[in-house]
Design a protein around this motif. Structure first.
Motif, short mmCIF file in Angstrom:
data_model
loop_
_atom_site.label_atom_id
_atom_site.label_comp_id
_atom_site.label_asym_id
_atom_site.label_seq_id
_atom_site.Cartn_x
_atom_site.Cartn_y
_atom_site.Cartn_z
N LEU A 137 -7.45 10.26 -0.78
CA LEU A 137 -6.45 10.18 0.29
C LEU A 137 -5.40 9.11 0.02
CD1 LEU A 137 -6.23 11.86 2.92
CD2 LEU A 137 -7.11 9.87 4.14
N GLY A 138 -5.73 8.15 -0.83
CA GLY A 138 -4.75 7.14 -1.18
C GLY A 138 -3.53 7.70 -1.88
N ASP A 139 -3.65 8.91 -2.46
CA ASP A 139 -2.53 9.56 -3.13
C ASP A 139 -1.83 10.58 -2.25
OD1 ASP A 139 -2.60 8.27 -5.64
OD2 ASP A 139 -4.30 9.50 -6.26
N SER A 140 -2.21 10.65 -0.97
CA SER A 140 -1.59 11.57 -0.03
C SER A 140 -0.34 10.94 0.59
CB SER A 140 -2.58 11.94 1.07
OG SER A 140 -2.82 10.81 1.92
N VAL A 141 0.32 11.69 1.48
CA VAL A 141 1.45 11.12 2.21
C VAL A 141 1.02 9.87 2.96
CG1 VAL A 141 2.92 11.49 4.24
CG2 VAL A 141 2.89 13.17 2.41
N ALA A 142 -0.10 9.97 3.68
CA ALA A 142 -0.58 8.82 4.45
C ALA A 142 -0.85 7.63 3.55
CB ALA A 142 -1.84 9.20 5.23
N GLY A 143 -1.55 7.87 2.44
CA GLY A 143 -1.89 6.77 1.54
C GLY A 143 -0.66 6.09 0.98
N HIS A 144 0.31 6.89 0.54
CA HIS A 144 1.53 6.30 -0.01
C HIS A 144 2.33 5.57 1.06
CE1 HIS A 144 1.18 7.79 -4.07
NE2 HIS A 144 1.05 9.05 -3.66
N MET A 145 2.37 6.12 2.27
CA MET A 145 3.10 5.44 3.34
C MET A 145 2.46 4.10 3.68
SD MET A 145 4.30 8.29 6.13
CE MET A 145 5.03 6.96 7.10
N VAL A 146 1.15 4.07 3.74
CA VAL A 146 0.46 2.81 4.03
C VAL A 146 0.82 1.77 2.98
CG1 VAL A 146 -1.80 1.69 4.12
CG2 VAL A 146 -1.44 3.86 5.31
N GLY A 147 0.81 2.16 1.70
CA GLY A 147 1.16 1.23 0.64
C GLY A 147 2.59 0.73 0.77
N MET A 148 3.51 1.62 1.09
CA MET A 148 4.91 1.22 1.22
C MET A 148 5.12 0.30 2.42
SD MET A 148 6.71 4.91 0.46
CE MET A 148 6.36 5.79 -1.07
N MET A 149 4.42 0.58 3.51
CA MET A 149 4.55 -0.25 4.71
C MET A 149 3.90 -1.61 4.51
SD MET A 149 3.87 2.62 7.66
CE MET A 149 5.21 3.71 8.21
N ALA A 150 2.75 -1.63 3.87
CA ALA A 150 2.08 -2.90 3.59
C ALA A 150 2.94 -3.75 2.66
CB ALA A 150 0.70 -2.66 2.98
N ALA A 151 3.66 -3.10 1.73
CA ALA A 151 4.53 -3.82 0.80
C ALA A 151 5.71 -4.48 1.52
CB ALA A 151 5.05 -2.88 -0.29
N ARG A 152 6.00 -4.04 2.73
CA ARG A 152 7.05 -4.66 3.54
C ARG A 152 6.54 -5.90 4.27
NH1 ARG A 152 11.54 -1.39 5.56
NH2 ARG A 152 11.77 0.48 4.26
N GLY A 153 5.28 -6.26 4.04
CA GLY A 153 4.72 -7.43 4.69
C GLY A 153 4.15 -7.14 6.06
N LEU A 154 3.57 -5.93 6.22
CA LEU A 154 3.02 -5.51 7.51
C LEU A 154 1.52 -5.26 7.40
CD1 LEU A 154 5.83 -2.97 8.49
CD2 LEU A 154 5.61 -5.35 9.23
N ARG A 155 0.84 -5.43 8.50
CA ARG A 155 -0.58 -5.10 8.60
C ARG A 155 -0.67 -3.72 9.24
NH1 ARG A 155 -5.08 -5.82 12.19
NH2 ARG A 155 -6.99 -6.35 11.05
N VAL A 156 -1.01 -2.71 8.43
CA VAL A 156 -0.92 -1.32 8.85
C VAL A 156 -2.29 -0.80 9.28
CG1 VAL A 156 -0.15 1.00 8.23
CG2 VAL A 156 0.94 -1.01 7.19
N SER A 157 -2.40 -0.45 10.56
CA SER A 157 -3.57 0.27 11.05
C SER A 157 -3.21 1.75 11.02
CB SER A 157 -3.92 -0.16 12.48
OG SER A 157 -4.20 -1.54 12.55
N TRP A 158 -3.98 2.54 10.28
CA TRP A 158 -3.56 3.92 10.05
C TRP A 158 -4.70 4.91 10.30
CZ3 TRP A 158 -6.24 6.61 6.29
CH2 TRP A 158 -7.00 5.83 5.40
N GLY A 159 -4.31 6.14 10.56
CA GLY A 159 -5.30 7.20 10.75
C GLY A 159 -4.71 8.54 10.34
N VAL A 160 -5.58 9.45 9.95
CA VAL A 160 -5.20 10.81 9.56
C VAL A 160 -5.99 11.80 10.40
CG1 VAL A 160 -5.21 12.54 7.72
CG2 VAL A 160 -4.59 10.17 7.20
N LEU A 161 -5.29 12.73 11.03
CA LEU A 161 -5.91 13.81 11.79
C LEU A 161 -5.34 15.13 11.29
CD1 LEU A 161 -5.67 12.36 15.43
CD2 LEU A 161 -7.73 12.49 14.01
N GLY A 162 -6.15 15.91 10.61
CA GLY A 162 -5.63 17.17 10.09
C GLY A 162 -6.67 17.90 9.28
N ALA A 163 -6.39 19.18 8.99
CA ALA A 163 -7.34 19.99 8.25
C ALA A 163 -6.63 21.18 7.63
CB ALA A 163 -8.45 20.47 9.17
N THR A 164 -7.22 21.70 6.57
CA THR A 164 -6.74 22.92 5.94
C THR A 164 -6.75 24.06 6.96
OG1 THR A 164 -7.59 22.23 3.79
CG2 THR A 164 -7.22 24.59 4.12
N GLY A 165 -5.69 24.83 6.97
CA GLY A 165 -5.61 25.99 7.86
C GLY A 165 -5.08 25.70 9.24
#
Length: 250
Positions: A69-97
Protein backbone atom coordinates in the motif's frame (compact mmCIF):
# COMPACT_ATOMS: atom_id res chain seq x y z
CA UNK A 1 -17.46 16.15 -26.95
CA UNK A 2 -20.95 17.66 -27.11
CA UNK A 3 -23.75 17.09 -24.61
CA UNK A 4 -25.88 15.12 -27.10
CA UNK A 5 -23.06 12.64 -27.65
CA UNK A 6 -22.61 12.21 -23.90
CA UNK A 7 -26.33 11.59 -23.37
CA UNK A 8 -26.20 8.90 -26.05
CA UNK A 9 -23.45 6.93 -24.30
CA UNK A 10 -25.67 4.43 -22.49
CA UNK A 11 -28.14 3.90 -25.36
CA UNK A 12 -25.17 3.30 -27.65
CA UNK A 13 -23.75 0.72 -25.24
CA UNK A 14 -27.12 -1.05 -25.09
CA UNK A 15 -27.49 -0.97 -28.88
CA UNK A 16 -24.03 -2.48 -29.36
CA UNK A 17 -24.38 -4.99 -26.52
CA UNK A 18 -24.47 -8.03 -28.84
CA UNK A 19 -20.95 -7.10 -29.90
CA UNK A 20 -19.40 -5.57 -26.80
CA UNK A 21 -20.83 -7.93 -24.15
CA UNK A 22 -18.86 -10.92 -25.53
CA UNK A 23 -15.79 -8.70 -25.72
CA UNK A 24 -16.29 -7.72 -22.10
CA UNK A 25 -16.58 -11.34 -21.02
CA UNK A 26 -13.41 -12.20 -22.90
CA UNK A 27 -11.54 -9.33 -21.24
CA UNK A 28 -12.79 -10.48 -17.84
CA UNK A 29 -11.47 -13.99 -18.52
CA UNK A 30 -8.13 -12.83 -19.86
CA UNK A 31 -7.35 -9.96 -17.48
CA UNK A 32 -4.99 -11.03 -14.68
CA UNK A 33 -6.75 -10.86 -11.32
CA UNK A 34 -4.37 -8.82 -9.19
CA UNK A 35 -4.85 -8.66 -5.41
CA UNK A 36 -5.32 -5.54 -3.37
CA UNK A 37 -2.12 -4.07 -1.96
CA UNK A 38 -0.95 -5.46 1.34
CA UNK A 39 -0.08 -3.49 4.44
CA UNK A 40 -1.93 -1.48 7.09
CA UNK A 41 -4.99 0.48 5.95
CA UNK A 42 -4.35 3.27 8.44
CA UNK A 43 -1.48 4.84 10.31
CA UNK A 44 0.45 7.98 11.24
CA UNK A 45 3.54 9.27 9.46
CA UNK A 46 5.77 12.31 9.84
CA UNK A 47 6.23 15.01 12.45
CA UNK A 48 4.76 18.47 12.70
CA UNK A 49 1.26 19.97 12.55
CA UNK A 50 -1.43 17.32 12.17
CA UNK A 51 -3.22 16.55 8.92
CA UNK A 52 -5.89 13.87 8.49
CA UNK A 53 -6.21 12.10 5.13
CA UNK A 54 -8.80 9.60 3.86
CA UNK A 55 -8.68 7.80 0.50
CA UNK A 56 -11.94 6.03 -0.39
CA UNK A 57 -13.18 4.23 -3.47
CA UNK A 58 -12.64 1.29 -5.78
CA UNK A 59 -9.65 -0.94 -6.60
CA UNK A 60 -7.36 2.03 -7.26
CA UNK A 61 -8.00 3.29 -3.73
CA UNK A 62 -7.10 -0.19 -2.46
CA UNK A 63 -3.84 -0.16 -4.43
CA UNK A 64 -4.53 -2.96 -6.91
CA UNK A 65 -1.52 -3.09 -9.25
CA UNK A 66 1.16 -2.75 -6.57
CA UNK A 67 2.28 -5.14 -3.87
CA UNK A 68 2.41 -2.79 -0.90
CA UNK A 69 0.00 0.00 0.00
CA UNK A 70 2.98 2.30 0.38
CA UNK A 71 3.17 2.38 -3.43
CA UNK A 72 -0.51 3.26 -3.85
CA UNK A 73 -2.05 6.72 -4.20
CA UNK A 74 -2.56 6.85 -0.44
CA UNK A 75 1.00 5.74 0.30
CA UNK A 76 2.56 8.25 -2.06
CA UNK A 77 0.34 11.06 -0.78
CA UNK A 78 1.29 10.32 2.81
CA UNK A 79 4.96 10.49 1.87
CA UNK A 80 4.52 13.77 0.02
CA UNK A 81 2.54 15.32 2.87
CA UNK A 82 4.98 14.13 5.53
CA UNK A 83 7.79 15.64 3.44
CA UNK A 84 6.07 19.00 3.87
CA UNK A 85 6.73 18.74 7.60
CA UNK A 86 3.31 17.41 8.61
CA UNK A 87 2.15 14.62 10.90
CA UNK A 88 -0.25 12.69 8.67
CA UNK A 89 -2.99 10.52 10.14
CA UNK A 90 -4.29 8.51 7.21
CA UNK A 91 -6.77 5.82 6.31
CA UNK A 92 -7.91 3.85 3.27
CA UNK A 93 -11.47 2.63 2.72
CA UNK A 94 -12.03 0.75 -0.52
CA UNK A 95 -12.19 -2.56 -2.32
CA UNK A 96 -12.00 -4.18 -5.72
CA UNK A 97 -15.34 -4.02 -7.52
CA UNK A 98 -16.69 -1.03 -5.61
CA UNK A 99 -19.31 0.95 -7.48
CA UNK A 100 -20.56 4.26 -6.16
CA UNK A 101 -23.59 2.47 -4.72
CA UNK A 102 -21.46 -0.11 -2.88
CA UNK A 103 -19.19 2.64 -1.58
CA UNK A 104 -22.15 4.59 -0.23
CA UNK A 105 -23.65 1.54 1.45
CA UNK A 106 -20.59 -0.27 2.80
CA UNK A 107 -17.69 2.17 3.11
CA UNK A 108 -18.91 5.71 3.70
CA UNK A 109 -20.43 4.68 7.07
CA UNK A 110 -16.91 3.63 8.15
CA UNK A 111 -15.58 7.16 7.63
CA UNK A 112 -16.13 8.17 11.24
CA UNK A 113 -13.16 10.48 11.89
CA UNK A 114 -12.66 14.12 10.98
CA UNK A 115 -10.62 14.69 7.83
CA UNK A 116 -8.67 17.56 6.36
CA UNK A 117 -8.44 15.92 2.94
CA UNK A 118 -10.67 13.21 1.45
CA UNK A 119 -9.78 11.69 -1.91
CA UNK A 120 -12.67 9.92 -3.68
CA UNK A 121 -11.64 7.45 -6.40
CA UNK A 122 -14.60 5.95 -8.26
CA UNK A 123 -15.88 5.40 -11.77
CA UNK A 124 -14.41 2.42 -13.59
CA UNK A 125 -16.82 -0.13 -12.13
CA UNK A 126 -19.78 2.12 -12.86
CA UNK A 127 -18.52 2.48 -16.41
CA UNK A 128 -18.27 -1.29 -16.76
CA UNK A 129 -21.78 -1.65 -15.32
CA UNK A 130 -23.02 1.12 -17.67
CA UNK A 131 -24.64 2.83 -14.68
CA UNK A 132 -27.11 5.50 -15.88
CA UNK A 133 -25.63 8.98 -15.56
CA UNK A 134 -28.52 10.27 -13.46
CA UNK A 135 -28.27 7.40 -11.03
CA UNK A 136 -24.51 7.84 -10.81
CA UNK A 137 -24.84 11.56 -10.11
CA UNK A 138 -27.43 11.03 -7.37
CA UNK A 139 -25.32 8.39 -5.64
CA UNK A 140 -22.09 10.38 -5.81
CA UNK A 141 -23.93 13.42 -4.45
CA UNK A 142 -24.99 11.38 -1.43
CA UNK A 143 -21.38 10.22 -0.94
CA UNK A 144 -20.03 13.76 -1.15
CA UNK A 145 -22.68 15.15 1.16
CA UNK A 146 -21.93 12.50 3.78
CA UNK A 147 -18.16 12.98 3.52
CA UNK A 148 -18.47 16.78 3.61
CA UNK A 149 -20.05 16.33 7.01
CA UNK A 150 -16.83 14.63 8.18
CA UNK A 151 -14.49 17.44 7.05
CA UNK A 152 -12.63 19.68 9.45
CA UNK A 153 -12.99 23.44 9.14
CA UNK A 154 -11.31 24.29 5.86
CA UNK A 155 -11.17 20.65 4.77
CA UNK A 156 -11.44 19.62 1.13
CA UNK A 157 -12.71 16.68 -0.91
CA UNK A 158 -10.74 15.81 -4.05
CA UNK A 159 -13.03 14.05 -6.52
CA UNK A 160 -10.77 12.29 -8.99
CA UNK A 161 -12.11 12.14 -12.52
CA UNK A 162 -13.44 8.94 -14.02
CA UNK A 163 -10.40 7.24 -15.59
CA UNK A 164 -9.95 7.67 -19.35
CA UNK A 165 -11.18 4.21 -20.25
CA UNK A 166 -10.85 4.94 -23.96
CA UNK A 167 -7.06 4.89 -23.49
CA UNK A 168 -6.87 1.49 -21.71
CA UNK A 169 -4.76 -0.81 -23.92
CA UNK A 170 -6.28 -3.96 -22.39
CA UNK A 171 -9.72 -3.19 -23.85
CA UNK A 172 -10.44 -4.11 -27.48
CA UNK A 173 -12.39 -2.01 -29.94
CA UNK A 174 -15.24 -1.13 -30.12
CA UNK A 175 -15.64 -1.94 -26.40
CA UNK A 176 -12.94 0.59 -25.50
CA UNK A 177 -14.56 3.46 -27.38
CA UNK A 178 -18.09 2.72 -26.19
CA UNK A 179 -17.05 2.47 -22.55
CA UNK A 180 -14.80 5.50 -22.97
CA UNK A 181 -17.78 7.51 -24.18
CA UNK A 182 -19.78 6.48 -21.12
CA UNK A 183 -16.83 7.29 -18.87
CA UNK A 184 -16.83 10.85 -20.24
CA UNK A 185 -20.58 11.08 -19.59
CA UNK A 186 -20.12 10.02 -15.97
CA UNK A 187 -17.16 12.34 -15.50
CA UNK A 188 -19.23 15.27 -16.74
CA UNK A 189 -21.55 14.64 -13.79
CA UNK A 190 -18.57 14.86 -11.42
CA UNK A 191 -17.47 18.16 -12.95
CA UNK A 192 -20.94 19.63 -12.43
CA UNK A 193 -21.18 18.35 -8.86
CA UNK A 194 -17.81 19.86 -7.97
CA UNK A 195 -18.88 23.20 -9.42
CA UNK A 196 -21.91 23.24 -7.13
CA UNK A 197 -20.11 22.21 -3.94
CA UNK A 198 -17.74 24.69 -2.29
CA UNK A 199 -15.53 22.13 -0.58
CA UNK A 200 -15.14 19.74 -3.51
CA UNK A 201 -12.49 19.95 -6.22
CA UNK A 202 -12.68 17.83 -9.38
CA UNK A 203 -9.33 16.50 -10.58
CA UNK A 204 -9.33 15.39 -14.24
CA UNK A 205 -7.67 12.03 -14.79
CA UNK A 206 -4.97 12.02 -17.44
CA UNK A 207 -5.02 9.53 -20.32
CA UNK A 208 -3.08 6.34 -19.77
CA UNK A 209 0.37 6.87 -21.24
CA UNK A 210 2.83 4.42 -22.71
CA UNK A 211 5.71 3.17 -20.62
CA UNK A 212 5.60 2.14 -16.99
CA UNK A 213 2.34 3.87 -16.01
CA UNK A 214 0.39 0.58 -15.87
CA UNK A 215 0.92 -2.61 -13.90
CA UNK A 216 1.30 -5.94 -15.64
CA UNK A 217 -2.46 -6.35 -16.07
CA UNK A 218 -2.41 -3.25 -18.34
CA UNK A 219 -5.50 -2.02 -16.49
CA UNK A 220 -4.45 -0.77 -13.05
CA UNK A 221 -1.66 1.74 -12.38
CA UNK A 222 1.83 0.66 -11.41
CA UNK A 223 3.81 2.23 -8.57
CA UNK A 224 4.94 4.87 -11.07
CA UNK A 225 1.36 5.49 -12.20
CA UNK A 226 0.11 5.83 -8.64
CA UNK A 227 2.96 8.22 -7.84
CA UNK A 228 1.99 10.41 -10.79
CA UNK A 229 -1.65 10.33 -9.68
CA UNK A 230 -0.74 11.24 -6.09
CA UNK A 231 1.48 14.08 -7.27
CA UNK A 232 -1.40 15.47 -9.28
CA UNK A 233 -3.66 15.43 -6.21
CA UNK A 234 -1.10 17.16 -4.01
CA UNK A 235 0.28 19.66 -6.52
CA UNK A 236 -2.80 20.37 -8.64
CA UNK A 237 -6.04 19.67 -6.75
CA UNK A 238 -4.60 21.01 -3.49
CA UNK A 239 -2.48 23.78 -5.01
CA UNK A 240 -4.70 26.55 -3.62
CA UNK A 241 -5.59 24.76 -0.40
CA UNK A 242 -4.52 26.20 2.97
CA UNK A 243 -1.92 23.69 4.08
CA UNK A 244 -1.01 23.53 7.78
CA UNK A 245 2.09 25.60 8.38
CA UNK A 246 4.96 23.57 9.93
CA UNK A 247 6.57 26.79 11.15
CA UNK A 248 3.54 27.56 13.29
CA UNK A 249 4.50 24.89 15.83
CA UNK A 250 7.52 24.09 17.86
Amino acid sequence: MDALTLRASRPLAIALSPLIVPQGRQVDRDLPKLPEATGPRSGVSGDGPPLSLLVIGESTAAGVGVVNLGDSVAGHMVGMMAARGLRVSWGVLGATGNTAAKTLLRWVPRATDRYDVVVVMLGVNDVLAVTPAGQWRATVLRILTALAGRLTDGGRIVLTGVPRVETFPSLPQPLRSVLGLHARALDRQLVELARRMDRVRHLPTAPVRAGDFLSNDRFHPSASGYHEWARSVVEDALADWSWPNPESTG
